[in-house]
Design a protein around this motif. Structure first.
Motif, PDB file in Angstrom:
ATOM      1  N   ILE A 246      58.188 -14.009 -80.941  1.00 32.02           N
ATOM      2  CA  ILE A 246      57.296 -12.851 -80.873  1.00 32.02           C
ATOM      3  C   ILE A 246      57.476 -12.117 -79.560  1.00 32.02           C
ATOM      4  CG2 ILE A 246      54.876 -12.128 -80.860  1.00 32.02           C
ATOM      5  CD1 ILE A 246      54.269 -14.532 -82.640  1.00 32.02           C
ATOM      6  N   ALA A 247      57.521 -12.864 -78.451  1.00 32.52           N
ATOM      7  CA  ALA A 247      57.593 -12.235 -77.129  1.00 32.52           C
ATOM      8  C   ALA A 247      58.879 -11.450 -76.953  1.00 32.52           C
ATOM      9  CB  ALA A 247      57.471 -13.311 -76.044  1.00 32.52           C
ATOM     10  N   VAL A 248      60.009 -12.060 -77.315  1.00 32.87           N
ATOM     11  CA  VAL A 248      61.292 -11.387 -77.116  1.00 32.87           C
ATOM     12  C   VAL A 248      61.484 -10.264 -78.131  1.00 32.87           C
ATOM     13  CG1 VAL A 248      63.784 -11.718 -77.066  1.00 32.87           C
ATOM     14  CG2 VAL A 248      62.291 -13.472 -76.128  1.00 32.87           C
ATOM     15  N   GLY A 249      61.184 -10.557 -79.401  1.00 32.63           N
ATOM     16  CA  GLY A 249      61.375  -9.538 -80.432  1.00 32.63           C
ATOM     17  C   GLY A 249      60.433  -8.358 -80.282  1.00 32.63           C
ATOM     18  N   ALA A 250      59.209  -8.599 -79.782  1.00 34.79           N
ATOM     19  CA  ALA A 250      58.243  -7.520 -79.635  1.00 34.79           C
ATOM     20  C   ALA A 250      58.579  -6.581 -78.488  1.00 34.79           C
ATOM     21  CB  ALA A 250      56.841  -8.108 -79.414  1.00 34.79           C
ATOM     22  N   VAL A 251      59.513  -6.956 -77.643  1.00 31.85           N
ATOM     23  CA  VAL A 251      59.920  -6.090 -76.535  1.00 31.85           C
ATOM     24  C   VAL A 251      61.270  -5.441 -76.820  1.00 31.85           C
ATOM     25  CG1 VAL A 251      60.542  -6.049 -74.094  1.00 31.85           C
ATOM     26  CG2 VAL A 251      58.585  -7.380 -74.846  1.00 31.85           C
ATOM     27  N   GLU A 252      62.191  -6.183 -77.412  1.00 30.52           N
ATOM     28  CA  GLU A 252      63.551  -5.681 -77.581  1.00 30.52           C
ATOM     29  C   GLU A 252      63.706  -4.679 -78.720  1.00 30.52           C
ATOM     30  OE1 GLU A 252      65.998  -6.047 -75.545  1.00 30.52           O
ATOM     31  OE2 GLU A 252      64.702  -7.262 -74.272  1.00 30.52           O
ATOM     32  N   TRP A 253      62.668  -4.428 -79.504  1.00 30.25           N
ATOM     33  CA  TRP A 253      62.778  -3.442 -80.572  1.00 30.25           C
ATOM     34  C   TRP A 253      62.764  -2.015 -80.036  1.00 30.25           C
ATOM     35  CZ3 TRP A 253      59.090   0.285 -81.483  1.00 30.25           C
ATOM     36  CH2 TRP A 253      57.835   0.091 -80.905  1.00 30.25           C
ATOM     37  N   LEU A 254      62.385  -1.848 -78.776  1.00 31.83           N
ATOM     38  CA  LEU A 254      62.269  -0.499 -78.219  1.00 31.83           C
ATOM     39  C   LEU A 254      63.629   0.200 -78.175  1.00 31.83           C
ATOM     40  CD1 LEU A 254      59.815  -1.353 -75.300  1.00 31.83           C
ATOM     41  CD2 LEU A 254      59.260  -0.463 -77.560  1.00 31.83           C
ATOM     42  N   ASP A 255      64.652  -0.488 -77.700  1.00 32.88           N
ATOM     43  CA  ASP A 255      65.991   0.105 -77.671  1.00 32.88           C
ATOM     44  C   ASP A 255      66.488   0.400 -79.086  1.00 32.88           C
ATOM     45  OD1 ASP A 255      66.110  -0.024 -74.926  1.00 32.88           O
ATOM     46  OD2 ASP A 255      67.019  -2.018 -74.910  1.00 32.88           O
ATOM     47  N   MET A 256      66.221  -0.525 -80.012  1.00 25.72           N
ATOM     48  CA  MET A 256      66.635  -0.311 -81.391  1.00 25.72           C
ATOM     49  C   MET A 256      65.964   0.929 -81.980  1.00 25.72           C
ATOM     50  SD  MET A 256      68.516  -1.708 -83.843  1.00 25.72           S
ATOM     51  CE  MET A 256      68.642  -3.469 -83.501  1.00 25.72           C
ATOM     52  N   ALA A 257      64.689   1.125 -81.671  1.00 29.52           N
ATOM     53  CA  ALA A 257      63.972   2.282 -82.190  1.00 29.52           C
ATOM     54  C   ALA A 257      64.580   3.585 -81.677  1.00 29.52           C
ATOM     55  CB  ALA A 257      62.498   2.190 -81.807  1.00 29.52           C
ATOM     56  N   ARG A 258      64.958   3.623 -80.436  1.00 20.83           N
ATOM     57  CA  ARG A 258      65.550   4.848 -79.887  1.00 20.83           C
ATOM     58  C   ARG A 258      66.919   5.129 -80.490  1.00 20.83           C
ATOM     59  NH1 ARG A 258      64.198   5.700 -73.469  1.00 20.83           N
ATOM     60  NH2 ARG A 258      62.004   6.281 -73.778  1.00 20.83           N
TER      61      ARG A 258
END
Length: 379
Positions: A246-258
């Protein structure tokens, strides 16, 4: 005329058979990339090692051997002969016998002993009391009882990568750590992929104020330090593997979204999207059928580059003591333990670091190969 008319369909058929789809062309280009293919083979080896390695390892990753703490890596079995002989001499001395010859055949020990008086066969108890020997038995005894041949079993263990500071097999620990690191990397990347693709595609397709508002949320989340966020989660929920996902995935989606948002903005005014809108397809259908499938190329490339990033983040958190809990371990935990014991047992740092380096190189080279294979400008 007849021959020409007959040959035209055959040529067309041959041309149709020779044509390839974009994915088939990308696969062909990937196969020509030797570094990417070698990395793919190495990655498959790591996956098999992580999935089946802990089950096939000679020792359990959590089993402790108190007599073999920090033993160096060796192909020779422990205990070694130079440690067995002094223990035999000590046992024979306690039994008040004179040691004759000693033979060690694999895990079976054969000892000849003598005495000035008749030897009681119960001297085998002295061997059984030792930590090295078990199942001691009398093989042969002379007629006057003053000479005896004893046999005992010696548990000889192989530690190919040595043992850690607690006496656990380092090879088994590395195999389970590869499983945990890959599992965290893949699942956390899956969480980032799911959230980022849906969020970025929605923002890019809707545009306008909704896009601006959604991207401002991403900017706010970017401002939150990841380490502080992970520490807060650990304080509130404790340390467990699910929390790491949860911790890692909930932060690293930001780059994917952009990334997906940028791809969506370039696709939403394409002819096939306008045709779908003219046919009355709703926004959800356009996103599912046209926008998201056409962003898979960059997404797959970024996914292969995100997995090593996630593994490094998990290793960093584990190095700080915020990662997985004992008896489970990860490559970051092993590297942290190896750094603390680097002077006396350098192999504890060498092997986990080498495993992490090879894994990251394989993922990065595979990502580079996929990027080259899926690049439409380089066809």
């Amino acid at each position: 005329m007849t021959d020409i008319a007959t040959n035209v369909p055959e040529a067309a058929a041959d041309g149709q058979m020779a044509s390839r789809s974009l994915w088939a062309t990308a696969l062909l280009r990937l196969r020509r990339n030797k570094a990417a293919m070698a990395s793919l083979c190495l990655l498959v080896i790591f996956i098999f090692a992580g999935v089946f390695g802990p089950m096939l390892a000679p020792h359990h990753y959590a089993k402790v051997y108190p007599d073999f703490v920090k033993v160096p890596a060796s192909l020779e079995a422990y205990p070694r002969e130079d440690a067995i002989i002094p223990e035999i001499e000590s046992v024979v001395t306690r039994a008040r016998l004179d040691l004759g010859s000693v033979e060690l055949d694999g895990s079976t020990l054969r000892v000849e002993a003598n005495s000035s008086r008749e030897i009681d066969p119960r001297v085998t108890r002295y061997f059984d009391r030792s930590d090295l020997f078990s199942n001691a038995r009398v093989v042969e005894q002379s007629s006057n009882g003053r000479s005896i041949v004893l046999a005992a079993d010696v548990e000889r263990l192989h530690f190919i990568f040595g043992t850690d500071a607690n006496g656990r097999d380092l090879l088994a620990r590395i195999l389970i750590s590869v499983r945990i690191s890959l599992m965290i990397g893949v699942l956390a990347t899956g969480v980032a992929l799911l959230i980022g693709v849906l969020y970025g595609a929605t923002a890019g397709f809707l545009g306008g104020r909704i896009d601006n508002a959604m991207m401002r949320v991403v900017d706010i989340l970017y401002a939150l330090p990841f380490t502080f966020f992970a520490i807060l989660l650990v304080v509130f929920f404790g340390r467990n593997i699910v929390l790491m996902f949860i911790a890692v995935g909930a932060v690293e989606w930001l780059d994917m979204a952009r990334i997906v948002r940028g791809q969506t903005i370039s696709l939403r005014r394409r002819e096939f999207v306008q045709a779908a809108e003219a046919l009355g397809v709703n926004s959800g259908g356009i996103l599912r059928r046209h926008i998201i499938p056409n962003t898979l190329g960059p997404v797959i490339v970024y996914m292969t580059l995100l997995i090593p990033k996630v593994i490094l983040l998990e290793s960093f958190l584990s190095f700080l003591g915020l990662g997985v809990q004992e008896p489970l371990t990860s490559l970051g935990v092993l590297i942290s333990e190896g750094a603390r014991n680097m002077r006396g047992a350098a192999y504890m740092l060498l092997y986990p670091s080498l495993a992490l380096t090879l894994l990251l190189f394989a993922l990065n080279f595979l990502g580079d190969g996929l990027r080259d294979a899926l690049d439409p400008k380089d066809r």
